[in-house]
Write an enzyme that holds these catalytic residues in place. Structure first.
Site, PDB file in Angstrom:
ATOM      1  NE  ARG A  69       6.622  12.558  31.368  1.00 14.27           N
ATOM      2  CZ  ARG A  69       7.722  11.877  31.041  1.00 14.27           C
ATOM      3  NH1 ARG A  69       8.347  11.141  31.936  1.00 14.27           N
ATOM      4  NH2 ARG A  69       8.217  11.915  29.815  1.00 14.27           N
TER       5      ARG A  69
ATOM      6  N   GLY B 207       3.484  -2.530  30.438  1.00 14.58           N
ATOM      7  CA  GLY B 207       2.210  -2.927  31.032  1.00 14.58           C
ATOM      8  C   GLY B 207       2.175  -4.296  31.679  1.00 14.58           C
TER       9      GLY B 207
ATOM     10  CG  ASN C 127       5.210   4.070  42.357  1.00 17.36           C
ATOM     11  OD1 ASN C 127       4.882   3.670  41.224  1.00 17.36           O
ATOM     12  ND2 ASN C 127       6.445   4.455  42.631  1.00 17.36           N
TER      13      ASN C 127
ATOM     14  CG  HIS D 274      11.051   2.472  42.899  1.00 20.12           C
ATOM     15  ND1 HIS D 274      11.098   3.387  41.867  1.00 20.12           N
ATOM     16  CD2 HIS D 274      12.340   2.267  43.284  1.00 20.12           C
ATOM     17  CE1 HIS D 274      12.349   3.737  41.642  1.00 20.12           C
ATOM     18  NE2 HIS D 274      13.124   3.076  42.486  1.00 20.12           N
TER      19      HIS D 274
HETATM   20  C1  GAR Z   1       8.349  -1.750  36.628  1.00 15.66           C
HETATM   21  O1  GAR Z   1       9.587  -2.371  36.868  1.00 15.66           O
HETATM   22  C2  GAR Z   1       8.072  -0.728  37.698  1.00 15.66           C
HETATM   23  O2  GAR Z   1       8.515  -1.094  38.961  1.00 15.66           O
HETATM   24  C3  GAR Z   1       8.844   0.458  37.159  1.00 15.66           C
HETATM   25  O3  GAR Z   1       8.577   0.439  35.783  1.00 15.66           O
HETATM   26  C4  GAR Z   1       8.425  -0.915  35.354  1.00 15.66           C
HETATM   27  C5  GAR Z   1       7.167  -1.015  34.524  1.00 15.66           C
HETATM   28  O4  GAR Z   1       7.051  -2.288  33.959  1.00 15.66           O
HETATM   29  N1  GAR Z   1       8.432   1.670  37.775  1.00 15.66           N
HETATM   30  C6  GAR Z   1       9.288   2.643  38.091  1.00 15.66           C
HETATM   31  O5  GAR Z   1      10.471   2.596  37.839  1.00 15.66           O
HETATM   32  C7  GAR Z   1       8.655   3.837  38.770  1.00 15.66           C
HETATM   33  N2  GAR Z   1       9.653   4.694  39.285  1.00 15.66           N
HETATM   34  P1  GAR Z   1       5.670  -2.732  33.300  1.00 15.66           P
HETATM   35  O6  GAR Z   1       5.261  -1.623  32.337  1.00 15.66           O
HETATM   36  O7  GAR Z   1       6.010  -3.997  32.557  1.00 15.66           O
HETATM   37  O8  GAR Z   1       4.681  -2.933  34.401  1.00 15.66           O
END
Ligand code: GAR
Length: 201
Positions: free
Chosen positions: A105, A17, A121, A123
């Site tokens: 998801r 989060g 989103n 990434h």
């Molecule tokens: C982040 O690095 C985001 O870019 C990635 O998950 C992490 C969540 O971190 N998202 C993906 O890989 C989506 N494909 P957080 O929970 O600390 O925000």
């Protein structure tokens, strides 16, 4: 008098989060009563698909006035129920924008098409390189010298929608996976709010 257009956002998150908390701090907590911009971004609700995800407790502590929902979606069989419940929350809070912040998801093609250009989103790579899970590790293991962060619109094809913002992160000789992850997260915390301001303010 400035007429305000309020953009009501819902954040979807599955894990730690840090991005959700950062957006809440910038657009909710620190924004306080200062809504002088012609358009203001309102964080209306947060949804997590994982019951024990740290993001749930963190948001409840940081912003007790933001409703937080747990909607189970661990396997594909739960997607239909998840999306149906999510849609009713979206209607209830007049949501104009769905922010994916570490939401791990895949949303159905039907859902994504229904909210065309309304789902955003982040990434942790320079798309189209290193799509999918574990993008930071994949880039590190590959040995690229530059990776980065992408904010993009969500389309039915995963990690492939139109790019809104992209920033490069250099991988130095002495970087470890851990230091690279810190650099990527720091960049995410800059680029995600900037991307939302670019779209809405
Ligand atoms: C982040 O690095 C985001 O870019 C990635 O998950 C992490 C969540 O971190 N998202 C993906 O890989 C989506 N494909 P957080 O929970 O600390 O925000």
């Amino acid at each position: 008098m400035i007429m305000q257009k309020k953009i009501n956002c819902i954040i979807l998150a599955s894990g730690n989060g840090s991005n959700a908390l950062n957006l809440i701090r910038i657009f909710h907590t620190d924004a306080g009563e200062d809504k002088s911009a012609a358009c203001s971004i309102n964080i209306s609700a947060v949804v997590s698909n994982i019951e024990k995800a740290p993001v749930i407790e963190k948001v409840r502590i940081a912003a007790p006035d933001i409703p937080v929902f747990f909607l189970p979606y661990a396997s594909v069989s739960e997607r239909e129920y998840f999306e149906k419940e999510l849609e009713s929350i979206i209607r209830k809070y007049n949501i104009n924008c769905i922010i994916l912040a570490g939401f791990m998801r895949i949303l159905s093609k039907e859902f994504v098409s229904k909210f065309h250009k309304k789902i955003i989103n982040i990434h942790p790579s320079l798309l189209p390189a290193f799509k999918g899970k574990d993008a930071i590790k994949s880039a590190f293991d590959y040995g690229v010298k530059y990776t980065g962060v992408t904010v993009h619109y969500v389309t039915p094809e995963v990690d492939a929608g139109p790019v809104i913002c992209q920033e490069v992160v250099k991988i130095e000789e002495n970087d470890t996976l851990e230091t690279l992850e810190l650099k990527i997260h720091d960049m995410e915390h800059k680029i995600y709010p900037a991307a939302l301001k670019k779209i809405f303010i």
